[in-house]
Motif scaffolding. Structure first.
Motif, short mmCIF file in Angstrom:
data_model
loop_
_atom_site.label_atom_id
_atom_site.label_comp_id
_atom_site.label_asym_id
_atom_site.label_seq_id
_atom_site.Cartn_x
_atom_site.Cartn_y
_atom_site.Cartn_z
N ARG A 138 0.86 -1.19 0.00
CA ARG A 138 0.00 0.00 0.00
C ARG A 138 0.89 1.23 0.00
NH1 ARG A 138 -4.16 0.11 4.69
NH2 ARG A 138 -2.23 0.08 5.91
N ARG A 139 0.78 2.03 -1.07
CA ARG A 139 1.61 3.23 -1.20
C ARG A 139 1.08 4.29 -0.25
NH1 ARG A 139 1.01 2.74 -7.66
NH2 ARG A 139 -1.01 2.04 -6.89
N ARG A 142 1.85 8.51 -1.59
CA ARG A 142 2.03 8.34 -3.03
C ARG A 142 2.46 9.64 -3.68
NH1 ARG A 142 -2.34 5.43 -7.11
NH2 ARG A 142 -1.01 5.50 -8.97
N THR A 149 -3.77 9.75 -9.61
CA THR A 149 -4.35 9.23 -8.37
C THR A 149 -5.88 9.18 -8.43
OG1 THR A 149 -4.23 11.46 -7.42
CG2 THR A 149 -2.41 9.94 -6.96
N SER A 152 -7.04 6.20 -10.37
CA SER A 152 -6.69 5.02 -9.59
C SER A 152 -7.68 4.78 -8.46
CB SER A 152 -5.27 5.16 -9.02
OG SER A 152 -4.31 5.15 -10.04
N ARG A 153 -8.12 5.86 -7.82
CA ARG A 153 -9.12 5.70 -6.76
C ARG A 153 -10.43 5.14 -7.30
NH1 ARG A 153 -8.31 11.39 -3.37
NH2 ARG A 153 -6.20 10.90 -2.56
N ASN A 156 -9.78 1.45 -8.07
CA ASN A 156 -9.69 0.70 -6.81
C ASN A 156 -11.07 0.48 -6.21
OD1 ASN A 156 -6.92 0.07 -6.30
ND2 ASN A 156 -6.51 2.22 -5.94
N SER A 168 -7.03 -1.14 -0.19
CA SER A 168 -7.08 0.21 -0.74
C SER A 168 -6.26 0.41 -2.00
CB SER A 168 -6.62 1.22 0.32
OG SER A 168 -5.30 0.94 0.74
N ASP A 169 -5.33 -0.50 -2.31
CA ASP A 169 -4.40 -0.24 -3.41
C ASP A 169 -4.21 -1.50 -4.26
OD1 ASP A 169 -2.54 0.83 -5.11
OD2 ASP A 169 -1.18 1.52 -3.56
N CYS A 172 -0.93 -1.36 -6.91
CA CYS A 172 0.47 -1.47 -6.53
C CYS A 172 1.01 -2.85 -6.93
CB CYS A 172 0.63 -1.26 -5.03
SG CYS A 172 2.34 -1.35 -4.46
N GLU A 208 -2.57 -5.75 4.31
CA GLU A 208 -1.93 -4.62 3.65
C GLU A 208 -0.70 -4.19 4.45
OE1 GLU A 208 -4.40 -1.92 0.92
OE2 GLU A 208 -5.50 -1.94 2.82
N HIS A 213 7.11 5.12 -1.34
CA HIS A 213 6.84 5.36 -2.76
C HIS A 213 7.57 6.61 -3.19
CE1 HIS A 213 4.32 6.64 -6.30
NE2 HIS A 213 4.49 5.36 -6.57
#
Length: 322
Positions: A138-139, A142, A149, A152-153, A156, A168-169, A172, A208, A213
């Motif tokens: 988990r970054r 980030r 981002t 990516s959210r 995810n 959450s990630d 990665c 996690e 990062h």
């Protein structure tokens, strides 16, 4: 004693106890400038960690001399193996080339761009040794632009919804797996993006682990268009029967819209005796066409998968293996 004999003796000592405890799979693309630093830091970390290990580098069709550097590294380190693909096929097929060759009981996957520090490998491995099937990186802090981002959210969130796994990630690539949960998924890994989500969807336990990062050197290869295609891939790969759900949503939306426009049209006609049919009709048509375009894009994703399965094309072709 010659260098070759020294290396063969070291290999014999490394393999005397059978398969190594740990395999580290590193995917590379145009990483010639940072590969030597990566190898140095990774070797220092793994040597101090005290587990028997191997490092598998997969060169995903680089043209910047990455494989020439790998040849030098391989000649000087008996723990290193390397695979060169004939052309660039993408991160997950390249990862499959490494995972299918990994011999360790625990397998760590990572990119070779040094965004995630090799010094965090022991933390991931220890989390798996504590009893979990997967240690998910988990970054925590980030260093990417909002343009990376935010999408990516969204992706995810989609993966959490469709897989039922609350991490959450998913994006990665720095993770540790028990080899026993990876092997059953090898036929699908590479064909399906998000290797971690695929393994976790099979019921593997996960924890996690916060990892460091670093900011990326150069621009990201994930353009807005590519991120949109990635979202479609998530829908097609992890959402069962999406066409049915979208069809229901389309039917309900169009029905409500038609009802609202019909009521408005009747009111406008009675009040002003002049119903603006062409304008509102055009808006309705454009709205429906927009939704149909999304459905067609999703259908295109399915058809592409069917075509690849029917043709039986390999994920990649090996150019050279050390």
């Amino acid at each position: 004693m010659s260098e070759t004999h020294v290396r063969e003796a070291a290999m014999g000592e490394s393999d005397a106890g059978g398969a190594p405890e740990l395999s580290v799979v590193v995917t590379l693309f145009q990483e010639g400038a940072t590969l030597e630093e990566l190898q140095r830091r990774l070797t220092t970390t793994l040597a101090a960690f005290g587990r028997s290990y191997e490092v598998l580098y997969v060169d995903d069709g680089s043209t910047d001399g990455t494989f020439a550097s790998l040849e030098r590294i391989h000649d000087g380190d008996p723990h290193v193996r390397a695979v060169r693909l004939k052309r660039n096929v993408g991160q997950h097929p390249a990862m499959h080339a490494g995972l299918s060759r990994a011999r360790g009981g625990i397998v760590v996957t990572m990119d070779g761009d040094l965004q995630n520090p090799p010094e965090d490998v022991p933390r991931l491995v220890e989390a798996v040794e504590a009893g979990y099937d997967v240690a998910s990186g988990r970054r925590a802090a980030r260093h990417d632009s909002w343009g990376r981002t935010l999408p990516s959210r969204l992706i995810n969130g989609m993966l959490r919804r469709f897989t039922g796994v609350d991490i959450s990630d998913f994006g990665c690539a720095f993770n540790a797996y028990r080899r026993s949960v990876v092997v059953p998924m090898l036929p699908a890994i590479g064909k399906q993006k998000f290797t971690k989500a695929l393994v976790l969807s099979g019921g593997a336990s996960v924890v996690e682990v916060d990892i460091a990062h670093a900011a990326r050197t150069g621009s990201s290869s994930y353009s807005p268009l590519r991120l949109l295609r990635l979202a479609l891939h998530v829908l097609a790969g992890f959402w069962p029967q999406p066409i049915q759900w979208i069809g229901i949503a389309l039917g309900v939306t169009c029905t409500l819209l038609a009802t609202a426009l019909g009521i408005y049209g009747i009111w406008f006609w009675i009040d002003r005796s002049n119903f603006p049919g062409p304008l509102l009709g055009g808006v309705a048509v454009l709205f429906v066409l927009g939704i149909q375009g999304f459905i067609l894009a999703l259908v295109g994703e399915y058809l592409g998968r069917i075509q690849r399965e029917v043709e039986g094309r390999p994920l990649y072709s090996i150019s050279e293996e050390l």
